[in-house]
Design an enzyme around this catalytic site. Structure first.
Site, PDB file in Angstrom:
ATOM      1  CE1 TYR A 140      37.914  31.739  39.500  1.00  0.00           C
ATOM      2  CE2 TYR A 140      36.368  32.603  37.953  1.00  0.00           C
ATOM      3  CZ  TYR A 140      36.945  31.602  38.433  1.00  0.00           C
ATOM      4  OH  TYR A 140      36.671  30.287  38.278  1.00  0.00           O
ATOM      5  CB  SER A 143      29.280  47.584  43.730  1.00  0.00           C
ATOM      6  OG  SER A 143      29.312  46.357  43.177  1.00  0.00           O
TER       7      SER A 143
END
Ligand code: NAP
Length: 249
Positions: free
Chosen positions: A155, A144
């Protein structure tokens, strides 16, 4: 079956849905025998039905990637039946918790490391000898942008850290195979695609605005072909190009 992957033996992890399912179908469409791994047996059986409709063949491996002994047994079973593996598509992955680092529940952190990183190391450990036994072994690790972009998102530490580690693992495997075998190792970045994982990352997004796993699958299949020559690099679907890794400047 005919096609450029005729009679190639291909293992696809995370084949029960999303990108892995589309890739498994595409490899079968191009003639490969697909070994389809995921936990959800019913979804694997539906995939098997689809592959049969295409005139192809699959072997189902209902298995949790956290069961590392099962991955060792899988290598032994592939050796017994085929003596080699032509294609590994290491696609399965999890998002992990989306929360500040200091709030991450330790078991959730461990699970992300196990599924996204350790399982892929264990697959290489189990399957390397079989990929080297192929005349044109191909391994593709689905990562990714989260694993290599310049500015990491807050986060999402479990996802970013595990994808960065996966890329390190794949690039090291490429370096270990490049001069000693015909094996080629690629990393693939699908970018945002219409899947269950993407819906969890971006719940407010219109899924119909995204491209689909079925559009990505033929591109990934090209990385699995015996004619593919590059190794240790990144295929980026958004730009439809192969990119090299560079040290920070
Ligand atoms: P998905 O729809 O959530 O599918 C994930 C697949 O992984 C499922 O088949 C799931 O099968 C399998 N899996 C998860 N945990 C597993 C475990 N412990 N053991 C065995 N299988 C397991 O995700 P996706 O969007 O298709 O993503 C596939 C890959 O692309 C991932 O590596 C992801 O990080 C990457 N990616 C996706 C996007 C995107 O926008 N979709 C963007 C960039 C990168 P079971 O639940 O049946 O086990």
């Amino acid at each position: 079956m005919s096609g450029i992957l005729k009679d190639r033996i291909a293992l696809v992890t995370g084949a029960s849905r999303g990108i892995g399912r589309a890739v498994a179908l595409e490899l079968a469409r191009q003639g490969a025998h697909v070994i389809a791994l995921a936990r959800t047996q019913g979804a694997l059986e539906e995939l098997d039905d689809e592959i049969r409709k295409l005139g192809g063949e699959a072997t189902l491996v209902p298995c949790d990637l956290k069961d590392f002994d099962a991955l060792d047994r899988l290598g032994a079973a592939i050796y017994e039946r085929w003596k080699k593996l032509d294609i590994l598509v290491a696609n399965a992955g999890i998002l992990g918790p989306i929360t500040p680092i200091s709030h991450i529940d330790p078991p959730k952190w461990d699970e992300a490391i196990q599924v996204n990183v350790t399982a892929n190391y264990r697959l290489i450990r189990s399957l390397d000898i079989l990929l080297r036994a192929s005349d044109a072994g191909r391994a593709v690790f689905v990562s990714s942008g989260a694993g290599h972009k310049a500015n990491f998102s807050p986060y999402r530490a479990a996802y970013s850290v595990t994808k960065a580690a996966l890329e390190g693992l794949a690039r090291t495997y490429a370096a270990e195979t490049v001069t000693t075998s015909p094996v080629k190792v690629m990393i693939a970045n699908p970018g945002p695609l219409r899947t269950k994982m993407r819906a969890a990352v971006a719940p407010g997004e219109d899924p119909m605005s995204l491209r689909t796993p079925e559009e990505f699958a033929p591109k990934l299949a090209a990385l699995c072909a015996p004619s593919w020559t590059q190794s240790g690099q990144l295929y980026d679907f958004a730009s439809d190009s192969v990119k090299s890794f560079k040290a920070p400047e």
